[in-house]
Design an enzyme around this catalytic site. Structure first.
Site, PDB file in Angstrom:
ATOM      1  N   GLY A  14       0.844  -1.199   0.000  1.00 15.55           N
ATOM      2  CA  GLY A  14       0.000   0.000   0.000  1.00 15.55           C
ATOM      3  C   GLY A  14       0.872   1.239   0.000  1.00 15.55           C
ATOM      4  O   GLY A  14       0.494   2.298   0.516  1.00 15.55           O
ATOM      5  N   ARG A  16       1.770   3.480  -2.003  1.00 16.72           N
ATOM      6  CA  ARG A  16       1.409   4.765  -2.610  1.00 16.72           C
ATOM      7  C   ARG A  16       0.166   5.382  -1.977  1.00 16.72           C
ATOM      8  O   ARG A  16      -0.337   6.411  -2.428  1.00 16.72           O
ATOM      9  CB  ARG A  16       1.216   4.578  -4.121  1.00 16.72           C
ATOM     10  CG  ARG A  16       2.535   4.268  -4.842  1.00 16.72           C
ATOM     11  CD  ARG A  16       2.376   4.271  -6.359  1.00 16.72           C
ATOM     12  NE  ARG A  16       1.750   3.057  -6.854  1.00 16.72           N
ATOM     13  CZ  ARG A  16       2.407   1.912  -7.135  1.00 16.72           C
ATOM     14  NH1 ARG A  16       3.708   1.848  -6.960  1.00 16.72           N
ATOM     15  NH2 ARG A  16       1.761   0.866  -7.595  1.00 16.72           N
ATOM     16  N   ARG A  18      -2.083   6.925   1.484  1.00 14.16           N
ATOM     17  CA  ARG A  18      -1.808   7.991   2.477  1.00 14.16           C
ATOM     18  C   ARG A  18      -0.884   7.486   3.584  1.00 14.16           C
ATOM     19  O   ARG A  18       0.123   8.120   3.904  1.00 14.16           O
ATOM     20  CB  ARG A  18      -3.136   8.473   3.110  1.00 14.16           C
ATOM     21  CG  ARG A  18      -3.965   9.367   2.211  1.00 14.16           C
ATOM     22  CD  ARG A  18      -5.312   9.700   2.860  1.00 14.16           C
ATOM     23  NE  ARG A  18      -6.204   8.554   2.867  1.00 14.16           N
ATOM     24  CZ  ARG A  18      -7.090   8.274   1.905  1.00 14.16           C
ATOM     25  NH1 ARG A  18      -7.238   9.098   0.898  1.00 14.16           N
ATOM     26  NH2 ARG A  18      -7.847   7.201   1.961  1.00 14.16           N
ATOM     27  N   GLY A  82      -1.561  -2.522   9.799  1.00 14.47           N
ATOM     28  CA  GLY A  82      -2.382  -1.423  10.307  1.00 14.47           C
ATOM     29  C   GLY A  82      -3.738  -1.376   9.640  1.00 14.47           C
ATOM     30  O   GLY A  82      -4.635  -0.665  10.090  1.00 14.47           O
ATOM     31  N   THR A  84      -7.425  -1.975   8.513  1.00 13.78           N
ATOM     32  CA  THR A  84      -8.579  -2.284   9.363  1.00 13.78           C
ATOM     33  C   THR A  84      -9.338  -3.519   8.841  1.00 13.78           C
ATOM     34  O   THR A  84      -8.997  -4.069   7.802  1.00 13.78           O
ATOM     35  CB  THR A  84      -9.524  -1.074   9.406  1.00 13.78           C
ATOM     36  OG1 THR A  84      -9.674  -0.579   8.080  1.00 13.78           O
ATOM     37  CG2 THR A  84      -8.964   0.010  10.291  1.00 13.78           C
ATOM     38  N   HIS A 139     -13.476  11.154  11.100  1.00 12.32           N
ATOM     39  CA  HIS A 139     -12.362  10.929  10.168  1.00 12.32           C
ATOM     40  C   HIS A 139     -12.502  11.773   8.905  1.00 12.32           C
ATOM     41  O   HIS A 139     -13.571  12.303   8.608  1.00 12.32           O
ATOM     42  CB  HIS A 139     -12.296   9.456   9.764  1.00 12.32           C
ATOM     43  CG  HIS A 139     -11.658   8.577  10.800  1.00 12.32           C
ATOM     44  ND1 HIS A 139     -12.349   8.086  11.879  1.00 12.32           N
ATOM     45  CD2 HIS A 139     -10.390   8.118  10.919  1.00 12.32           C
ATOM     46  CE1 HIS A 139     -11.534   7.351  12.627  1.00 12.32           C
ATOM     47  NE2 HIS A 139     -10.340   7.359  12.069  1.00 12.32           N
ATOM     48  N   LYS A 143     -11.866   8.218   3.931  1.00 11.43           N
ATOM     49  CA  LYS A 143     -11.774   6.922   4.635  1.00 11.43           C
ATOM     50  C   LYS A 143     -12.796   5.954   4.038  1.00 11.43           C
ATOM     51  O   LYS A 143     -13.952   6.305   3.841  1.00 11.43           O
ATOM     52  CB  LYS A 143     -12.026   7.105   6.134  1.00 11.43           C
ATOM     53  CG  LYS A 143     -11.905   5.814   6.925  1.00 11.43           C
ATOM     54  CD  LYS A 143     -11.792   6.062   8.414  1.00 11.43           C
ATOM     55  CE  LYS A 143     -11.811   4.771   9.213  1.00 11.43           C
ATOM     56  NZ  LYS A 143     -10.739   3.827   8.861  1.00 11.43           N
ATOM     57  N   GLY A 149     -11.686   1.007  12.687  1.00 11.36           N
ATOM     58  CA  GLY A 149     -11.177  -0.144  13.442  1.00 11.36           C
ATOM     59  C   GLY A 149     -10.965   0.222  14.900  1.00 11.36           C
ATOM     60  O   GLY A 149     -11.223  -0.584  15.808  1.00 11.36           O
ATOM     61  N   THR A 150     -10.513   1.437  15.124  1.00 11.68           N
ATOM     62  CA  THR A 150     -10.270   1.904  16.496  1.00 11.68           C
ATOM     63  C   THR A 150     -11.576   1.931  17.292  1.00 11.68           C
ATOM     64  O   THR A 150     -11.620   1.495  18.454  1.00 11.68           O
ATOM     65  CB  THR A 150      -9.649   3.314  16.457  1.00 11.68           C
ATOM     66  OG1 THR A 150      -8.504   3.274  15.611  1.00 11.68           O
ATOM     67  CG2 THR A 150      -9.270   3.801  17.837  1.00 11.68           C
TER      68      THR A 150
END
Ligand SMILES: NC(=O)C1=CN([C@@H]2O[C@H](COP(=O)(O)OP(=O)(O)OC[C@H]3O[C@@H](n4cnc5c(N)ncnc54)[C@H](O)[C@@H]3O)[C@@H](O)[C@H]2O)C=CC1
Ligand SMILES: O=C(O)C1=N[C@H](C(=O)O)C[C@H](O)C1
Length: 252
Positions: A14, A16, A18, A82, A84, A139, A143, A149-150
C-alpha cells in the site's frame, strides 16, 4: 534473533497510499531499517520476497489484507498490519496460518498512535463505573470504512469491561425513527461515524452516570502520529513469533 547491527529489511504494502507513503518516509529515515520494497495495488507481491524483506508493513484495504497476510506468513515473512477489518474470526484464521510457521510474527494494531492507545486503555478502565457509554469517531472523508477499526476495538473493550463488572445494557428508551439515527451497535455500545473535510482521525468516548459525564478524546492531527508505533512494531516483530494484537504490550 536478528543481528542488531544489521538493518531490518522492510517492505511496504500500500506504499502509494496515504499511510503507505508516510511509512516509507519513516522507514527510510530510521537508522536501523532499510526500505527494500514499495508495493502498490497491482504490483507483484513476490518483489518483496525477492528483495529479501524481513518485515512487511501493510496499510492497504480490508478486502485485500487477508490475502497479503496469508502470502507473507507462507513465505516466512513477518508482518506489521495497520489495515482495518480485523474481526475475531479473521484473527483466528491468522493464528491458524501461523501455527504452521512457528518462527513468523504478525502484529495487527487497530491504531499505532500512542495517544489513541492510551485513550482506549482509559476508556476500558472507565467503562465499569458508568451506566452509559457511546463512541463518536471522526475521520477524513476519503476513509473507506465505517466504523473505524479503532472505534470497533474500543467498543469491544468497553463491552468486555462492562460484562466483567456485571453491568447490563446501557439505558436507552429511544425508538429509532430513522434507521441508523442511533449509530451502529457493537456488542451493545453505540458507535457514531462522522466524516468531514479537515479531519484526519479522532475519537471521543462519552461516558455518563448520575449527574456527571466523562469524555475521553483523542486527535491524530497528522499521519506522522502513527509512525513511532509502526517503527516500534517493526523492531519488535522480528523477535516476536505468533500473533500480537495491539501494541500495548510493546510500549512498556
Ligand atoms: N492502524 C493504524 O494506526 C491506522 C490504520 N489505517 C488503516 O490503513 C488502511 C489504509 O489507509 P489509507 O492509507 O488512508 O488508505 P489509502 O486508500 O490512501 O491507501 C491504500 C493503498 O493500498 C493500495 N492497495 C490496494 N490493494 C493493494 C494490494 N493488494 N497490494 C498493495 N497495495 C494495495 C491502494 O492502491 C492504495 O494506494 C485503512 O484500512 C485505514 O483504516 C489508517 C491510519 C492509521
Ligand atoms: O483510515 C484512517 O485514517 C484510520 N484508520 C484507522 C481506524 O479505522 O481505526 C486508525 C485511525 O483511526 C485512522
Amino acid at each position: 534473533m536478528t543481528d542488531a547491527r544489521e538493518p531490518i529489511r522492510v517492505g511496504v504494502l500500500g506504499a502509494r497510499g496515504r499511510m503507505g507513503l508516510e511509512v516509507c518516509k519513516a522507514v527510510d529515515a530510521a537508522d536501523d531499517m532499510e526500505l527494500v520494497a514499495m508495493i502498490g495495488g497491482g504490483d507483484w507481491l513476490f518483489n518483496a520476497a525477492d528483495a529479501g524483506a524481513q518485515v512487511l508493513v501493510d496499510f492497504t484495504k480490508p478486502d485485500v489484507v487477508m490475502d497479503n497476510v496469508h502470502w507473507a506468513v507462507d513465505q516466512g515473512i513477518n508482518m506489521v498490519v495497520g489495515t482495518t477489518g480485523f474481526t475475531e474470526k479473521r484473527l483466528e484464521r491468522v493464528r491458524g496460518w501461523l501455527s504452521h510457521k512457528p518462527g513468523v510474527g504478525v502484529i495487527v494494531a487497530p491504531n499505532f498512535g500512542i495517544g489513541a492507545i492510551l485513550m482506549m486503555q482509559f476508556a476500558a478502565r472507565a467503562a465499569r463505573y458508568f451506566e452509559s457509554a457511546e463512541i463518536i469517531e471522526l475521520h477524513h472523508p476519503r476513509k473507506l470504512d465505517a466504523p473505524s477499526g479503532t472505534a470497533g476495538h474500543t467498543a469491544r473493550l468497553i463491552a468486555a469491561a462492562r460484562a466483567e463488572a456485571g453491568r447490563g445494557p446501557v439505558p436507552d428508551a429511544t425508538s429509532e425513527e430513522l434507521p441508523g439515527a442511533r449509530g451502529a451497535d457493537i456488542d451493545g455500545v453505540r458507535v457514531h461515524a462522522v466524516r468531514s473535510a479537515g479531519l484526519i482521525a479522532h475519537q471521543e468516548v462519552l461516558f455518563g452516570t448520575q449527574g456527571e459525564t466523562l469524555t475521553i478524546r483523542h486527535d491524530s492531527l497528522d499521519r506522522s502520529s502513527f509512525m513511532p508505533g509502526v517503527l516500534l512494531a517493526v523492531r519488535a516483530v522480528v523477535d516476536r513469533p505468533g500473533l500480537t494484537v495491539g501494541i500495548d504490550d510493546l510500549l512498556d
